[in-house]
Write an enzyme that holds these catalytic residues in place. Structure first.
Site, PDB file in Angstrom:
ATOM      1  N   HIS A 328      52.240  45.419  32.724  1.00 38.07           N
ATOM      2  CA  HIS A 328      51.510  45.665  33.970  1.00 38.07           C
ATOM      3  C   HIS A 328      52.404  45.805  35.179  1.00 38.07           C
ATOM      4  O   HIS A 328      51.898  45.865  36.306  1.00 38.07           O
ATOM      5  CB  HIS A 328      50.515  44.534  34.247  1.00 38.07           C
ATOM      6  N   LYS A 506      43.515  43.549  48.493  1.00 35.71           N
ATOM      7  CA  LYS A 506      44.323  43.399  47.286  1.00 35.71           C
ATOM      8  C   LYS A 506      45.248  42.221  47.532  1.00 35.71           C
ATOM      9  O   LYS A 506      45.301  41.693  48.637  1.00 35.71           O
ATOM     10  CB  LYS A 506      45.134  44.664  47.010  1.00 35.71           C
ATOM     11  N   ARG A 507      45.995  41.774  46.532  1.00 40.34           N
ATOM     12  CA  ARG A 507      46.955  40.710  46.767  1.00 40.34           C
ATOM     13  C   ARG A 507      47.952  41.131  47.838  1.00 40.34           C
ATOM     14  O   ARG A 507      48.233  42.318  48.015  1.00 40.34           O
ATOM     15  CB  ARG A 507      47.687  40.358  45.471  1.00 40.34           C
ATOM     16  N   LYS A 512      52.982  46.513  48.309  1.00 36.44           N
ATOM     17  CA  LYS A 512      51.667  47.091  48.599  1.00 36.44           C
ATOM     18  C   LYS A 512      51.552  47.538  50.064  1.00 36.44           C
ATOM     19  O   LYS A 512      50.627  48.231  50.454  1.00 36.44           O
ATOM     20  CB  LYS A 512      50.551  46.096  48.260  1.00 36.44           C
ATOM     21  N   THR A 614      43.427  48.932  40.546  1.00 41.49           N
ATOM     22  CA  THR A 614      42.070  49.100  40.037  1.00 41.49           C
ATOM     23  C   THR A 614      41.050  49.059  41.169  1.00 41.49           C
ATOM     24  O   THR A 614      39.949  49.582  41.024  1.00 41.49           O
ATOM     25  CB  THR A 614      41.721  48.007  38.991  1.00 41.49           C
ATOM     26  N   LYS A 618      37.436  51.180  42.102  1.00 41.22           N
ATOM     27  CA  LYS A 618      36.168  50.599  42.566  1.00 41.22           C
ATOM     28  C   LYS A 618      35.659  51.332  43.806  1.00 41.22           C
ATOM     29  O   LYS A 618      34.476  51.659  43.919  1.00 41.22           O
ATOM     30  CB  LYS A 618      36.342  49.102  42.863  1.00 41.22           C
TER      31      LYS A 618
END
Ligand code: 26Q
Length: 765
Positions: A328, A506-507, A512, A614, A618
């Site tokens: 991952h 998100k985290r 990110k 992911t 969504k």
């Protein structure tokens, strides 16, 4: 199933009476929750059939981010509307269970993926069971104090765990060098969507082998026992709150071994009881390793099979058929490695098996300079997994390509046939039917309900896109109103549903790039204040993210954004143009509310860093355009929806590699005064920084040593340009059409498709 609302309520009332000495009209929330769950279980588990004979897959994962089960389970059982009506008939509202705690036994994407796959597999009739750890405390609860993140323990069973069933008789003993502990399984049913299938999630809890010995304790000999008891329970105390970073804690190693040893002992014992020949284990079982966290399962199964009389060669050959490995992450700091000495101290017999694998690898003739499991006294868990597994998969096409050409290139050269891609997916039951019932209904009206279990049907929506626009606009508006009300109540910030909802949830991780988003907000803010920006479409910038408690820069970004929010939200001059909110304790249940109310889905990781993502799926499924880089599943989202329906910016993977060689971010701030001003707020006293956190963020962007590792400043100009374009497009019919085209194109991202690919390509079920 025929549902009788009156009998159902009577059943609940009876359970309330026997369990709590109360009644339907006087029960407290949590009593009602337990009674309702038990009534549902009686209804549907009473005539549960033993699972069909045949091969099953065991999904080994340190994380299962299940969220709240009550509504999702009722939906899948076809009981949601009935239960709502039954409750309404006695003047009660099922929504009262929105206070039920999430089961947050996971950090983020990897754990939520496991949960989606369990649901999809049950729905697709695929025999997949989850095996993991029943942490006493899940992912910490987050609050903000003075803009700083605070963490509190997450007592997820506060209202009990009525879906979980303790299965005492299946307990096993797990042995470490220094002590043995008892592993007790708790099973939770995983219901397929309206198909009667029930798979299983088995989570192990650690307990002392001997129950507490009071007489010894009284005679003052008890200290040892008490300590042992404490040490045993400690193993499952808490989920490590790290996401995409590795911390080499011995307790984490204990957790990992505890989980796989218990699961495999249980499975081996079960096979023997059935009279199956362990030499044919691969006829009955395969194991999916969810990243490296459960990879100790490989040496453990080798050990167990040899204990049962198989030779190493026989056991090894079986493992090669039974194990498969999903990666991952390509981030070096997340690839698990363990110190060989530490592991051999804790688990000598397991270590011996790892050494045997390394020897096997060498005798296979692999070049030990390129392919190794142990080197310089460090055990590389991913390498062990690749070497033994039948199949290795990445989680989006671009990610698998990077695994083949970079991260695991040396292994790919030896075993090209092992590597496959399975692009991630999400369950459309939780992430559309449940969280956005109005949109689901509009779709039902046009293409029927087949899509509930076959999301490729969404292509049939395309001809209805134009006609659906008004309904879509109206329902999105209502979702935004609901979210605004919720945020008002929980965060104390008032948002107008007329604003554009620009969302990044998100985290929190540097790759990110929440910092990129934050800097762009300041950039717009200063532009408005200076009069350089005359028109700015009213926009609410929403964030949700937890930072690992030890991740200093991530916590600094939270503080920074909270300070920006304070500055912007208290400035009347811009109050008709922008608002900033960082919601607290972002989790699965919050996501359900946010995803259906967003206008912009921020997916802005540095290209090559986000394996898949992911949440991007969504948002897409709920009709939100992506503002993103060519990274992870964004690439395939563009391919499915057409790049003209997304807003793409930023360096590509190839460019990133080239830029990094001679990158000088200071040139970028020096030539862009407004960007410079935004960056300087980190150090110029605009914001309080008594801990020096913001200063360190500033240095991470502009210091001499490895400045701006995630190319925030490099991608900034294009990000802002594309974001401005998006904000301008908003409100036009063309924009709304893009939203709908995203829905029409979301079919590929159903986890139903993913699990079917696993079943065919990997599990051979
Ligand atoms: C490892 C060792 C010690 C402590 C913690 C860890 C650890 C824990 C969690 C390492 C990594 C994780 C989680 C990784 C993760 O969630 N990865 C995400 O997986 C998603 C599902 O495939 C992808 O969509 C995301 O892109 C990826 O970041």
């Amino acid at each position: 199933m025929k549902f009788d609302g009156k009998r159902f309520l009577e059943e609940i009332d009876a359970i309330l009476g026997t369990e709590f000495g109360t009644t339907l009209s006087s029960a407290e929330e949590k009593e009602m929750y337990v009674a309702l769950t038990k009534a549902v279980k009686r209804l549907v588990l009473a005539d549960r059939k033993a699972p069909a004979e045949g091969k099953r897959c065991a999904y080994f994962s340190a994380e299962f981010l299940m969220g709240r089960s009550i509504f999702a389970n009722l939906l899948n059982l076809g009981l949601l509307d009935d239960a709502r009506k039954a409750f309404a008939s006695i003047g009660q509202n099922l929504n009262r269970f929105e206070d039920v705690e999430d089961a947050a036994l996971g950090n983020g994407g990897l754990g939520r993926l496991a949960a989606c796959y369990l649901e999809s597999a049950a729905t697709m009739g695929i025999p997949l069971d989850g095996y993991g750890i029943r942490y006493r405390y899940g992912l910490f609860k987050q609050t903000f104090e003075d803009g700083y993140q605070h963490e509190e323990g997450d007592d997820w069973t506060k209202w009990g765990d009525p879906w979980g069933m303790r299965v005492e008789r299946d307990s096993v003993i797990v042995e470490f060098a220094d002590r043995s502990v008892k592993a007790v399984p708790y099973d939770a049913p995983v219901f397929g969507y309206r198909n009667g299938v029930i798979n299983n999630l088995r989570l192990w809890s650690s307990e002392p082998v001997q129950p507490f010995d009071f007489s010894a304790f009284n005679e003052m000999k008890g200290e040892h026992t008490a300590e042992e008891n404490f040490a045993a329970t400690k193993i499952c105390d808490v989920l490590y709150p790290n996401d995409n970073t590795m911390v080499g804690k011995m307790l984490r190693l204990r957790q990992q071994y505890f989980m796989v040893s218990a699961s495999l002992q249980d499975i081996v014992r079960g096979e023997k009881r059935k009279g199956h020949d362990l030499r044919e284990l691969d006829r009955y079982f395969c194991f999916q390793l969810n990243d490296t966290h459960p990879v100790l399962a490989i040496p453990e199964l080798l050990r167990l099979l040899q204990k049962e009389g198989l030779s190493f060669e026989e056991a090894f050959a079986l493992c090669r058929k039974c194990f498969n490995f999903t990666n991952h992450t390509i981030m070096a700091e997340a690839l698990e490695k363990w110190d060989a000495l530490a592991l051999s101290d804790l688990l000598p017999d397991v270590y011996a098996q790892i050494v045997r694998c390394q020897q096997q690898l060498e005798s296979d003739g692999l070049d030990p300079a390129r392919c190794f499991i142990i080197r310089d006294n460090v055990i590389h868990m991913a390498n062990l997994a690749i070497y033994v597994s039948a199949k290795v998969n990445g989680v989006a096409r671009i990610h698998t390509d990077i695994l083949k050409t970079e991260t695991f290139a040396d292994w790919y050269a030896v075993y090209p046939e092992k590597f496959v891609n399975i692009t991630n997916g999400i369950t459309p039951r939780r992430w559309l039917l449940l969280n956005n019932p109005e949109l689901a209904h509009e779709i039902d009206l046009r293409i029927g309900e087949e899509w509930h279990t076959d999301l490729t049907q969404f292509r049939r929506l395309t001809p209805f896109a134009d006609e659906m626009l008004p309904a879509f606009r109206a329902l999105k508006r209502r979702n935004k109103e609901r979210l605004a009300a919720y945020i008002k109540e929980h965060e104390g910030v008032e948002l107008s549903p007329d604003f554009i909802f620009d969302v990044q949830v998100k985290r929190l991780h540097e790759y990110k790039r929440q910092l990129l988003n934050a800097l762009s907000i300041l950039y717009f803010y200063f532009g408005i204040k200076d009069g350089e920006i005359e028109e700015f479409p009213p926009t609410a910038f929403l964030f949700g993210a937890k930072a690992a408690p030890g991740y200093y820069n991530a916590k600094a970004v939270i503080k920074f954004i909270n300070e920006i929010a304070k500055l912007v939200n208290s400035d009347e001059e811009v109050s008709d143009k922008m608002k900033v909110v960082f919601v607290q304790n972002y989790n699965v249940s919050y996501a359900e509310k946010i995803v259906c109310a967003a206008d912009i889905s921020e997916q802005i990781s540095l290209a090559g860093m986000e394996a898949s993502g992911t949440s991007n799926m969504k948002f897409m499924l709920n009709g939100t355009v992506t503002l993103g880089t060519m990274d992870g599943a964004n690439v395939e989202i563009c391919e499915e929806a057409g790049a003209e329906n997304e807003y793409i910016f930023g360096a590509t993977v190839e460019e990133v590699a080239a830029v990094k060689r001679f990158y000088c971010p200071r040139e970028l701030t020096e030539t862009n005064p407004r960007l410079k001003r935004a960056v300087e707020t980190l150090v110029d006293g605009t914001f309080p920084d008594e801990k020096g956190m913001l200063k360190r963020l500033h240095d991470s962007l502009l210091s001499d040593y490895q400045p701006d590792r995630y190319l925030v400043l490099y991608d900034f100009a294009e990000y802002v340009r594309v974001k401005e374009e998006l904000l301008r497009d908003y409100g036009t019919e063309e924009f709304d059409r893009k939203c709908l085209f995203n829905i029409c194109a979301a079919g590929k991202f159903s986890a139903d498709r993913s699990v079917k690919e696993y079943a065919e390509l990997i599990w051979n079920l």
